[in-house]
Design an enzyme around this catalytic site. Structure first.
Site, PDB file in Angstrom:
ATOM      1  N   LYS B  76       2.254 -11.645  -3.159  1.00  0.00           N
ATOM      2  CA  LYS B  76       3.679 -11.660  -3.486  1.00  0.00           C
ATOM      3  C   LYS B  76       4.220 -13.033  -3.072  1.00  0.00           C
ATOM      4  CE  LYS B  76       7.895  -8.892  -2.743  1.00  0.00           C
ATOM      5  NZ  LYS B  76       8.430  -7.661  -2.115  1.00  0.00           N
ATOM      6  N   SER B 151      10.862  -4.483  -5.015  1.00  0.00           N
ATOM      7  CA  SER B 151      10.847  -5.882  -5.364  1.00  0.00           C
ATOM      8  C   SER B 151       9.452  -6.446  -5.626  1.00  0.00           C
ATOM      9  CB  SER B 151      11.490  -6.690  -4.234  1.00  0.00           C
ATOM     10  OG  SER B 151      10.724  -6.584  -3.049  1.00  0.00           O
ATOM     11  N   SER B 175       9.984  -1.381  -1.498  1.00  0.00           N
ATOM     12  CA  SER B 175       9.520  -2.417  -2.426  1.00  0.00           C
ATOM     13  C   SER B 175       8.026  -2.452  -2.697  1.00  0.00           C
ATOM     14  CB  SER B 175       9.973  -3.802  -1.943  1.00  0.00           C
ATOM     15  OG  SER B 175      11.354  -3.953  -2.152  1.00  0.00           O
TER      16      SER B 175
END
Lengths: 95, 483, 482
Positions: B76, B151, B175
């Site tokens: 990420k 997210s 997330s």
């Protein structure tokens, strides 16, 4: 309580976020709708409840006083917007 | 080759069926070919990946073993990667080549993983649809008109589309778990303090935790085992040995006590998701688990408390993005205030600015007690709910999300309606307990997830339950059409 | 109208740790810009703080020395504001739960009276970097070497009533932190900095007046001047019908005036909240015991001991215990000569004036404690008189010999105590002043005193100061009146 335009201007200034005139009404509305959601919290009875800052309620670990960092100024300043003579440059700071 | 799980890749590499370089090359080609539809990567690190793959192959040839040696993954884009662009999907970091590795990145590198690139996300991890990225929205491989969740939406989309076997993510209010649910993956948010936050760019420091997204519980166990552990650089990291997650997988479920919180099955939950969840419960019963009702009475207060605590911490955490030492600086600032205000106004997106302002307000003079302190008290009530419930059960089970993936743009104008989608996941962050989401079936062809929650440091238990379920179900093996 | 001054001080003491409070960078003063600024000090994305144990130990040491309650569970908070020398956009400090709670410090005023100044609290925080204003094409340059240096902010009660008291208090704090070894006290390098909150009120009035805060006054002399100037400004302002506004002011030593700092005028809302990257610091009993056991003798204890053990006056004891170096020097002299009062006198008078004249600190004294003690021994055994001793002392200071004995020997300064020799010398003096001898003998008792002094003077002159003054007196009297 609902935020007014002047509140939003003050908050944006505290957070150093530039706001266009045109954005202010919409921002005010959105913030008020979020605060509306948040305000539901006020109805909860929390008398006598201790605030919880960290889930595990652990305590701070202390680091021995030793210098282990070397100088990496060139690496760190390679990604800076403006430097001169090893200093970070910003518009004049007025005392 | 792209359909292999991490565990299968480990066996293939060990058996020399293929090399890491071959695998890496194949996946890079697949990313080039398919990612334009998804937009799951912000940066693809072809050169470094191939070099790392060759290095891993050499290490293996030299006799080194290790389940992750040569295994391709992605990070990420809020994990700092030395010398590689680390943007948090924000314009304010559009040029930020991190000068160091996050602990998670360093640990996975040491384990021999090969990083193929940096994955798209909601800007600064603020969002549950991956629509707030400066680099554009990510599409759900199960339906390209829908969101992948957020997210960690780029991580989820890339793994679901078989561009990667697994990826790292972070979970502040769901997330990891929510995008895992919306893309048919398994993802685990560990206990707060289990995975180091050093180099993981903070959204809300007291809630953020890194963790893996993969297709199976077994792969999550492999990756988490390498990510977790004490880090002296993170004061909130816990100095406690890491359990053997792989060894925990095979424990039979006989006698497992499952709690169903009635509040998780109330109004707002898509009835078809409720059915899918109950089908999972039946399967677990068949494996010997027992089921009882539990109550988490403060669930409804979690969203208000979360949307005070997270923005408050974020408002302070994001003050360092000021155009002085790194990142975006506005053109020709006329004075210092102008430098700050324009760099930040131009560098941050709408949702980030919104949360900074909410947080700034919640901490400001005269409102602190009514907002921040009140929210922290509610946080304790929520923790107490879990402590009480775990007196009687080993895991708590419910839906991960109230609805399947929604259409891109559908909730764009109304942040509050998007916030409500976090209802089932944020309590685990507030309480700091571990939570896992795993595939539980499909609604209208869209994946839905079931969430398992456990007491502190019981990640092994969560992975065990999920793995056992995945031995008797095949949802997790389903692949989106076209991928 | 009679005015009363009310002063409270905030002193920032840089703690003498090797590394910074939350990072492992060096704290050395004067390094090249930004070469001691790590990822943490720069506030890079993703970095986290870990607390330095030594900073905590030093803060606790200070707390025990001022008999304060120690915050057994103290908490770091973030003070949020934007400034280029503050890389994270917040300063990690302590708000509601400081490491040191209420305590006090006794100060000795010029007249020897002791006054107790309350200390509200002392808390740990990180220092900021520095903005350099030399012109870089209209820009300022930021050096973050200092960012993250541990500070102990010591906040006094508004118990101080004059600029002189303020200076005495700062000196006492300065001495204390140096005694404790927790701060080098170098004010020129900014190791100890002082903010002065100053207000005035009509004498007898209970309520405080509006205060102005004078920032960063960094020498004892400037503290006195800045406060005096500010007090005068406030009184004149009020007497002219004006009002003091609460504001931050800066002292300009060149113009000897304070002026408003417009840049800080804007109302701040620091949005303090507990730092989520740090956990509460718990001070265990064992830690406290260890620190307590390692406390050195404190200035007050030393002062009291100097009075009781050596019979010194309160004033002398307080001057001699003002710094650890001064106290150590005095005690070494005392040990060498065995006479505390002579030792005290020589240290406070001759040595102090020598050091003042040369602009030296006591640890740089050209006369060592051993040399001075050895010299005092020679006064005590009548080898030299007090007057000759001053010559010996100057010679020691000038490096003319390794010891008093060597100088006495080399210069032939040994006192003459042989009665025969003195008598012979007196006979010569009296013979040379026969007229005065006659006048003396004719004078009445009342006038003789002054005249006697004339003969003593002549005798000492004739002996080049080396004749024993007691013997001179005695023998002279006998000869004149006998």
């Amino acid at each position: 309580m609902a935020l007014e335009r002047s509140d939003v201007e003050k908050i944006a200034h505290l957070a150093r976020l530039g706001l266009n005139e045109a954005e202010i009404p919409r921002t005010t509305d959105t913030l008020n709708s979020i605060l509306g959601l948040v305000d539901a919290m006020q109805a909860v009875d929390t008398d006598g409840i201790e605030p919880l800052a960290h889930p595990l309620e652990a305590t701070q670990r202390l680091r021995p006083d030793a210098v282990t960092e070397a100088n990496h100024r060139d690496d760190y300043q390679a990604i800076a917007p403006a430097v001169e003579n090893g200093l970070y440059l910003v518009p004049k700071v007025i005392e | 080759m792209h359909r292999l799980t991490l565990a299968e890749i480990a066996r293939g590499l060990a058996a020399k069926t293929f090399s890491s370089e071959e695998l890496t090359g194949a996946l890079l080609a697949r990313i080039r070919q398919l990612d334009p539809q998804l937009n799951s990567f912000i940066t693809v690190t072809d050169e470094q990946a191939l070099a790392a793959a060759r290095d891993a192959d050499a290490r293996r040839a030299a006799g080194e073993t290790g389940a992750l040696l040569g295994a391709p993954i992605g990070h990420k884009d809020l994990f700092c990667t030395d010398g590689v662009l680390t943007t948090c999907a924000s314009k304010i970091l559009h040029n930020f080549k991190a000068p160091y590795d996050a602990t998670v990145v360093a640990k996975l590198k040491a384990a021999g993983t090969v990083t193929l690139g940096k994955l798209n996300m909601d800007e600064f991890a603020m969002g549950s649809a991956n629509e707030s990225s400066h680099y554009g929205a990510v599409k759900n491989p199960w339906d390209l008109e829908r969101v992948p969740g957020g997210s960690s939406g780029g991580s989820a989309a890339a793994v679901a589309a078989r561009l990667l076997p697994a990826a790292t993510g972070t979970d502040t209010g769901g997330s990891i778990r929510q995008p895992a649910a919306l893309t048919n993956l398994t993802g685990i948010k560990p206990t707060y303090g289990r995975v180091s936050r050093w180099g993981m760019i903070a959204y809300a420091s007291s809630l953020d935790q890194g963790g893996p997204l993969a297709r199976t519980a077994e792969d999550c166990a492999l990756l988490l085992g390498a990510m977790a552990g004490f880090d002296p650089k993170d004061s909130t990291s816990v100095d406690q040995p890491v359990d053997d997650y792989l060894a925990a997988l095979d424990k039979p479920l006989a006698g497992l006590r499952i709690g169903l919180p009635k509040e998780y099955f109330g109004a707002g939950l898509d009835a078809r998701i409720a059915d899918a969840v109950m089908a999972v419960v039946d399967a677990l019963k068949a494996l010997g688990a027992t089921v009882r009702d539990v109550s988490l009475p403060n669930l409804q207060h979690a969203i208000p408390a979360y949307y005070v605590i997270a923005p408050a911490e974020a408002s302070s955490n994001l003050s360092r993005f000021d155009g002085v030492r790194f990142g975006y600086r506005c053109e020709d600032p006329k004075d210092l205030t102008d430098l700050y205000k324009r760099s930040r106004a131009e560098g941050f997106g709408e949702e980030v600015k919104r949360r900074i302002m909410v947080g700034t307000y919640a901490l400001s003079a005269g409102y602190y007690d009514a907002y921040y302190l009140k929210a922290q008290k509610i946080r304790r009530l929520i923790k107490n709910d879990f402590v009480a419930a775990f007196d009687a059960v080993d895991v708590i089970l419910g839906p991960t999300t109230p609805n399947p993936a929604w259409k891109l743009g559908e909730k764009g104008g109304d942040p509050v309606s998007a916030y409500l989608e976090d209802i089932y996941t944020i309590t685990a962050n507030l309480a700091g307990i571990p939570g896992l989401s795993m595939p539980a079936g499909f609604v209208d062809g869209l994946p839905v997830g079931v969430q398992l929650l456990a007491p502190y440091f019981q990640e092994g238990r969560l992975l065990n339950v999920a793995h056992q379920y995945q031995q008797v179900s095949d949802w997790h093996t389903r692949t989106p059409a076209g991928f | 109208m009679q005015w009363e001054t009310v002063i409270g001080l905030e002193i920032h003491a840089q703690l003498a740790t090797r590394s910074k409070i939350f990072s492992a960078s060096a704290t050395t003063f004067g390094a090249e810009p930004n070469t001691q600024a790590s990822l943490v000090d720069l506030g890079m994305p993703g970095v986290l703080p870990v607390l330095n144990e030594e900073a905590v130990r030093m803060a606790v040491t200070f707390g025990l020395a001022i008999e304060a309650e120690i915050g057994r569970r103290n908490v770091f908070a973030r003070k949020n504001y934007f400034y280029p020398d503050l890389p994270k956009g917040y300063q990690t400090s302590q708000m509601d739960h400081p490491v040191v709670g209420k305590g006090f410090l006794d100060i000795t005023l010029d007249d020897g009276t002791v006054k107790r100044i309350g200390i509200t609290r002392a808390h740990l925080e990180e220092d900021a970097g520095k903005s350099l204003h030399e012109d870089f094409q209209g820009m300022s340059g930021i050096d973050l070497n200092r960012a993250g240096t541990p500070l102990l902010e010591i906040v006094s009660e508004p118990d101080i009533r004059s600029a002189k008291e303020a200076v005495a208090y700062v000196k006492a704090i300065h001495a204390l932190v140096r005694y404790l070894g927790i701060c080098d006290g170098n004010m020129a390098e900014g190791s100890l900095r002082c903010d002065c909150n100053v207000s005035v009120r009509p004498k007898g009035q209970e309520a405080f007046g509006t205060r102005a805060e004078i920032k960063n006054v960094n020498s004892f002399r400037f503290i006195e001047k800045a406060i005096n100037h500010e007090v005068q400004r406030q009184i004149e302002l009020i007497e002219d019908g004006g009002k003091v506004v609460q504001e931050t002011r800066l002292y300009d030593p060149n113009k000897d005036e304070t002026r408003s700092m417009r840049s800080k005028e804007e109302a701040n809302d620091y949005r303090y909240f507990p730092c989520p990257d740090l956990l509460p610091v718990v001070i265990e009993d064992a830690f406290l015991d260890t620190v307590r056991a390692s406390l050195p003798e404190l200035p007050t204890e030393k002062r009291e001991r100097f009075q009781s053990q050596f019979g010194l006056s309160a004033y002398d004891a307080s001057v001699l215990s003002a710094s650890r170096e001064m106290a150590d020097y005095f005690e070494q002299v005392q040990q060498a000569c065995g006479d505390a009062k002579l030792a005290a006198n020589w240290v406070m008078v001759e040595l102090s004036s020598l050091l003042n004249r040369e602009g030296l600190e006591i640890e740089q004294s050209p006369v060592s404690a051993g040399q001075l003690g050895g010299m005092i021994l020679r006064i005590k055994d009548d080898t030299i008189s007090g007057k000759i001793a001053k010559m010996v002392f100057e010679a020691l200071a000038a490096g003319e010999g390794a010891s008093a004995d060597e100088i006495i020997e080399k210069k032939g300064l040994k006192q003459v105590t042989d009665a025969g020799a003195i008598e012979a010398m007196l006979d010569e003096v009296l013979a040379a002043n026969a007229e005065q001898v006659d006048q003396y003998r004719a004078a009445d008792e009342a006038k003789r005193g002054k005249m006697f002094g004339f003969f003593v003077g002549q005798a000492m002159k004739a002996s080049k100061g080396k004749a024993n003054p007691g013997q001179v007196n005695q023998l002279l009297k006998k000869k004149l009146e006998g």
